[in-house]
Motif scaffolding. Sequence first.
Motif: not given
Length: 265
Positions: A159-161, A163-165, A167-168, A171, A177, A181, A240
């Motif tokens: 999930s972390e990976e 979310a990073d993609g 979010n970019a 925006d 969120t 995981s 976080q």
Amino acid sequence: MIASDVDGTLLGPSESLTGRTIATVRRAIEAGVPFVLATGRPPRWIAPVAGPLELTGYAVCANGAVLYDCGREEVVAVHGLLRPELLHDIAHALDKALPGCRLATERVSTGADHEMRNFVIEPDYHNPWGDGEGRTAPRAEVLGHPAIKLLVSHRGMSSEEMADGVNALFDRDVDVTYSSSGGLVELSAHGITKATGLADVAERLAVEPGQVIAFGDMPNDVEMLRWAGHGVAMQDGHPQLLAVADEVTGPAGEDGVAQVLERWF
């Protein structure tokens, strides 16, 4: 006012409420303090938690998108619907950024109708909880109606990976969120969080944010802990959340919420 996340906060590894937590929450309610669930869960998943706690007030569901009356079993308000046009645009971008992802949408009905048909998934959608829930439909149907959130799953990513993609990509259009995981992220209308849902409840109950204590464990709880007068993270919570908490309590499996509330109740 007391606000608490559910999974990983009130519910530990056993996924059930302990006698200690139930007794402590009931004492708080008997003392006249509102206890509000603030969860990513949809309304149909509230009764198994609200029932044992004897909650008859509000629950903030779907990460702030839905305000639910536990006693009447009715949706009180819906905030920030994602329209089909936006859902299709998001899906098109996701296919390029996260090849192999699968989508689902959570819808909501007003009144007492909270049937499973409100959760619509496309074939091979992966639910990390493995509950087998959802009505399978082609992507056009999944995205064809307004939704309170879009869920994106991927079997090969955390999930972390994801979310990073994501979010970019988006925006300011949506907020991203996650509460697990296991390769699942949740997209909601921009600005809709558990904090905004709780602000609605606080206004209805004439409670100031400084009079609120909030408990959580995952990134979808960050805004809530920042908003509340006192934010408490579970010991095994996401980094976080630990970074913004005013206090850290024991994990859910050790009745971390009760450990704090027993100071007063």
